[in-house]
Design an enzyme around this catalytic site. Structure first.
Site: not given
Length: 303
Positions: A120, A37, A138
């Site tokens: 996020y 991520e 996102d």
DNA sequence: TTCCGGATAT
DNA sequence: ATATCAGGAA
């Protein structure tokens, strides 16, 4: 849960058409998902895959990364861009060891407190690593929800609280199904409902898409202000860091002076790298990546 | 709000 | 040439 059908349709499509990405394979650890991520922040999937594999082969858990130097993290980051992420990811590993016994935390509150983990990323880890029910928003999900649900031509440049609410209302009640739907929304935005050339004819929700229903087929202008690169401090920072990354230990400033002719801008860029914790002075006339070699004992300053 | 990389597609 | 890309932090 005003439109449960939307998540169901997209999730079903996702299960048949999902890209075969390595961090989606069974058995991937929360740490590996967290690394993915962070690497995926503002960076396309195809560029992340090899970097992610190399990173985890070297540092398979937070403790391993925490025990290594920032310099090695910066080198391993390579040319992914935004190298501060590498330093923050290592700081994140240190925090995970210090605060959570080396285990990636599963609570949103604890994830958000980690360096380099924002709205996020915290939600992505909670959902994809731990199967929790959170809206994961996102740039892809913003665009998909904005278009398909609100019928607006495009989403804004940042995630607003209203975007989280709108997305949350689309999620199934069951946590596992919600996490699956979140991944499905992202995939739809990345593969079908793209920013410039959406492939509406291949979209699983074309028939229920508010954007299509309103007849708006052409994508709008930029959702993010144009970012120039050539000639900016960012380019100079990249050049300086490239020299330091490809060297071992301290680099004489004369070598750094060769990457850019403008003394003022070059000095400003170097100072910025120091300020950001990427570079540090090494002796009187040299610089190095942070931690790249023995640090000067403070006691020696008395001599 | 602004800054922060760099590769890629159009 | 430039918009985009699984954003975060000051």
């Amino acid at each position: 849960m005003t439109q449960p059908d939307f998540a169901t349709v997209v999730s079903r499509w996702f299960q048949q058409h999902a890209r075969d990405l390595p961090w989606r394979e069974p058995g991937v650890t929360p740490w590996a998902i967290l690394v993915s991520e962070v690497m995926l922040q503002q960076t396309p999937v195809v560029r992340v895959v090899p970097a992610w594999q190399a990173w985890l082969a070297r540092w398979p858990d937070p403790a391993a990364l925490a025990a290594d130097t920032p310099a090695e993290a910066i080198r391993m980051w390579g040319r992914l861009g935004y190298p501060r992420r590498a330093v923050r990811l290592r700081e994140c590993a240190v925090a995970i060891v210090d605060r959570h016994g080396g285990q990636v935390p599963d609570r949103l509150e604890h994830l958000l407190a980690l360096p380099g983990v924002g709205t996020y990323t915290a939600r992505a880890v909670a959902a994809f690593a731990y199967g929790q029910r959170h809206p994961v928003v996102d740039t892809n999900v913003r665009r998909v929800v904005c278009r398909a649900v609100a019928g607006e031509p495009d989403a804004g440049p940042v995630t607003r609280p209203a975007d989280l609410v709108a997305t949350e209302e689309l999620l199934p009640t069951e946590p596992a199904a919600a996490a699956l739907a979140s991944a499905a929304f992202m995939e739809l935005g990345a593969v079908i409902c793209t920013a410039r050339s959406p492939r509406c004819t291949a979209c699983p929700v074309e028939s229920i898409c508010a954007w299509r229903a309103s007849g708006q087929e052409a994508p709008a202008g930029p959702t993010r202000r144009p970012q120039r690169y050539a000639g900016t401090d960012r380019q100079v920072r990249g050049l300086l860091l490239g020299v330091l990354r490809d060297s071992t230990g301290p680099v004489p400033h004369q070598r750094l002076d060769q990457v850019w002719t403008d003394d003022v801008q070059r000095a400003r860029a170097l100072a910025g790298l120091v300020q950001d914790g990427l570079v540090e002075p090494a002796g009187a006339d040299s610089f190095r990546l942070v931690g790249d070699g023995p640090s000067l004992p403070t006691a020696d300053l008395t001599t």
